[in-house]
Design an enzyme around this catalytic site. Structure first.
Site, PDB file in Angstrom:
ATOM      1  N   GLU A   1    -110.279  10.659  26.410  1.00 37.22           N
ATOM      2  CA  GLU A   1    -110.282   9.198  26.496  1.00 37.22           C
ATOM      3  C   GLU A   1    -109.325   8.587  25.481  1.00 37.22           C
ATOM      4  OE1 GLU A   1    -114.743  10.386  26.875  1.00 37.22           O
ATOM      5  OE2 GLU A   1    -112.954  11.109  25.844  1.00 37.22           O
TER       6      GLU A   1
ATOM      7  N   ALA B   1    -105.864  42.396  44.977  1.00 34.83           N
ATOM      8  CA  ALA B   1    -104.830  42.306  46.005  1.00 34.83           C
ATOM      9  C   ALA B   1    -104.983  43.498  46.931  1.00 34.83           C
ATOM     10  CB  ALA B   1    -103.444  42.286  45.364  1.00 34.83           C
TER      11      ALA B   1
ATOM     12  N   ARG C   1    -105.284  34.154  34.843  1.00 34.01           N
ATOM     13  CA  ARG C   1    -105.509  34.746  33.525  1.00 34.01           C
ATOM     14  C   ARG C   1    -105.484  33.672  32.439  1.00 34.01           C
ATOM     15  NH1 ARG C   1    -101.482  40.056  33.942  1.00 34.01           N
ATOM     16  NH2 ARG C   1    -102.728  41.208  35.491  1.00 34.01           N
TER      17      ARG C   1
ATOM     18  N   THR D   1    -108.484  51.880  35.516  1.00 33.09           N
ATOM     19  CA  THR D   1    -107.314  51.004  35.540  1.00 33.09           C
ATOM     20  C   THR D   1    -106.391  51.294  34.368  1.00 33.09           C
ATOM     21  OG1 THR D   1    -108.566  49.266  36.657  1.00 33.09           O
ATOM     22  CG2 THR D   1    -106.557  48.598  35.514  1.00 33.09           C
TER      23      THR D   1
ATOM     24  N   GLY E   1    -111.042  47.947  39.427  1.00 40.65           N
ATOM     25  CA  GLY E   1    -111.030  48.630  40.701  1.00 40.65           C
ATOM     26  C   GLY E   1    -112.386  48.555  41.386  1.00 40.65           C
TER      27      GLY E   1
END
Length: 558
Positions: free
Chosen positions: A86, A152, A190, A202, A296
């Site tokens: 504000e 993905a 991210r 991973t 994964g």
């Protein structure tokens, strides 16, 4: 002097989208009426969304000030220790703010005593205002951070056979499944998160960096979940110069690896039984608001089963790789019938270059209706509990009731710069971090002082100072460890001297022990279980004692 409107200084990932939205809002506003109000409320929600990733565990807040159909000021909460939305919007509007209307996505916060609530919201805009703070609602309802599972996958012919799309080749190679544009969106996700979670597989197979790569600003921590600690001794995630890394493991796992990682600056946290819910409860205790899971399928499945995944982002690439042995995005969930499948709620489908992004919630957004019991009801539930009795006052974030005690609070101080000339420092933290490099005969050290002084928030000032201290210790004053307590004390004393209302607040805590409640700072903070040295709390109690002594009249004078 008026500040420039906040939309002129957006994060690097936002300008084009923000400019488009601003132009659209301007066109709608020219029509007036309900559409005018609706567009500006939507704009306030979008401005608030720029806070994402910076405000944990507190809400994203945006304010838009409009006059005669024209936006004259905008502001959003950039990070703790900065001006509220504000106030930024009012300063940006300057004289044009007189007689204008403020549009905000929440009830106004405690900004210079203004507690005026929003009387009503347009229904369509109300949903946007709720969505922008969905992480806060989930965190409050479930006592775990808001968690997003992202993956993905390929658009495989195997869909026809009711087999899953692939997130990697059969060999495990997962490089470049999605397009460059989709990867850019992942970097944005991210940057909106407080931490990124991956599993040991991973790390072993992909050796990721998990950085936001958006040109500075907020950098999320990296969390690796591994029961066995069967991890490589060298990996990109062990480089903690640009981002902090935490290893979550099972108690007693490979102490030799734990020691080697600790020497690299990696924090190792042991759990009796490593599972996604306990890890998320731990992140909740550390103040995290939003978590991004980039793991994964073998870790994604138990995370979903344990109920800690709240939203899914699935990037589908127009590629075919085939192979029955290739990994899929979610492992075994124990479902044998389609009727058991988990449905996404509020599904959104978006084209990103050649890819398709499908996103949606796994759990409905909680409807939190605050219930505040009266003092009498509290006493009836537990007669031993009184809201007015406490021996310890904890403070941590600047939004806490006593958050003004923090060295990150947005209270400027006037202290000497590197030349000895008094100058304005935005916060005590800015001043403290800059002093690390004071008196060092190196042009780089002098440049760092200026860089820290101009940092947009105390969080950024701290990140600059800490990073250089780790990477280039030769630039730090050789006596820093022996003088840093005194430096902090001088900064705090100046702050409480320059701001009388803070001094009054400090005096009001007489009889209470003050504890800086950071769970991971064991020097300035109290630690998770009181194992910290709490030097910040100690300095404040020393200041309080001195202030009270100065305020007490000398009894020898009559």
């Amino acid at each position: 002097m008026a500040l420039l409107p906040s939309f002129l200084a957006l994060p690097a990932s936002s300008p084009s989208r923000a400019d488009t939205t601003f132009n659209r809002v301007s066109r709608i506003c020219s029509t007036g009426g309900a559409a005018h109000d609706n567009a500006l409320l939507l704009r306030a929600a979008e401005v608030a969304d720029w806070s994402a990733g910076h405000t944990a565990p507190h809400p994203n807040f945006g304010c838009v000030i409009a006059r005669n159909g024209e936006v004259v000021g905008e502001g959003f909460l950039y990070a703790q220790g900065t001006k509220c939305a504000e106030l930024q919007a009012v300063e940006a509007a300057n004289e044009l703010g007189r007689g204008a209307t403020a549009y905000i996505n929440m009830e106004p916060g405690d900004c210079h005593g203004d507690q005026t609530p929003v009387s009503s919201l347009v229904q369509k805009a109300l949903k946007s205002c709720i969505l922008v703070n969905a992480p806060l609602l989930y965190r409050a309802a479930f006592h775990v951070p808001f968690s997003v599972l992202k993956y993905a996958m390929t658009l495989d012919v195997a869909f026809i056979l009711r087999l899953p799309g692939k997130i990697a080749a059969r060999s495990g190679d997962a490089s470049w499944v999605s397009s460059r544009l989709s990867r850019g969106r992942v970097f944005e996700l991210r940057g909106r998160s407080d931490a990124i979670v991956v599993g040991g597989n991973t790390v072993r197979q992909d050796d990721p960096r998990l950085t936001a790569r958006h040109g500075g600003g907020h950098v999320p921590a990296r969390i690796v979940m591994s029961k066995s600690l069967n991890l490589p001794e060298e990996a990109n995630l062990w480089n903690t110069h640009d981002a902090y890394t935490i290893i979550a493991t099972q108690r007693g796992a490979r102490k030799d690896i734990q020691e080697k990682l600790a020497k690299k600056g990696v924090e190792v946290v042991e759990f009796d039984m490593l599972n996604p819910r306990d890890v998320m409860e731990y992140c909740y205790s550390r103040g995290c608001l939003s978590i991004l899971w980039e793991c994964g399928g073998e870790l994604a499945a138990p995370a979903i089963s344990s109920g800690v995944i709240h939203k899914v982002y699935a990037f589908i690439a127009p590629k075919i790789i085939g192979g029955r042995g290739a990994p899929s995005p979610v492992g075994e969930l124990g479902m044998i019938q389609m009727s058991q499948a988990l449905d996404l709620i509020d599904v959104s489908i978006e084209a990103i270059g050649p890819d398709i992004l499908v996103s949606g919630f796994l759990h409905p957004i909680p409807d939190l209706s605050p219930v505040i019991p009266s003092i009498h009801e509290t006493a009836a539930l537990d007669p031993t509990v009184s809201p007015y009795e406490s021996k310890i006052i904890f403070f941590y974030k600047t939004w806490d009731p006593f958050g003004a005690f923090s060295n990150f609070s947005p209270h400027s101080i006037i202290m000497p710069d590197e030349t000895g000339v008094p100058c304005m420092w935005p916060t005590v933290e800015h001043y403290y971090q800059a002093q690390k490099f004071l008196g060092v005969d190196n042009p780089l050290a002098k440049g760092l002082i200026e860089q820290i002084k101009s940092a947009r928030s105390p969080e950024e000032a701290a990140r600059i100072g800490r990073k250089v201290q780790r990477e280039q210790p030769e630039l730090v004053h050789p006596d820093w460890d022996t003088v840093k307590i005194d430096v902090m004390y001088r900064g705090l004393r100046c702050k409480f001297s320059m701001h009388p209302h803070l001094n009054s607040l400090l005096r009001s805590t007489v009889g209470f022990v003050l504890v800086e409640a950071s769970p991971h700072d064991l020097f300035w903070g109290g630690g998770r279980e009181g194992e910290g040295l709490n030097y910040l709390g100690r300095l404040l109690m020393k200041l309080r004692s001195e202030s009270l002594k100065e305020a007490t009249p000398d009894s020898s004078i009559v």
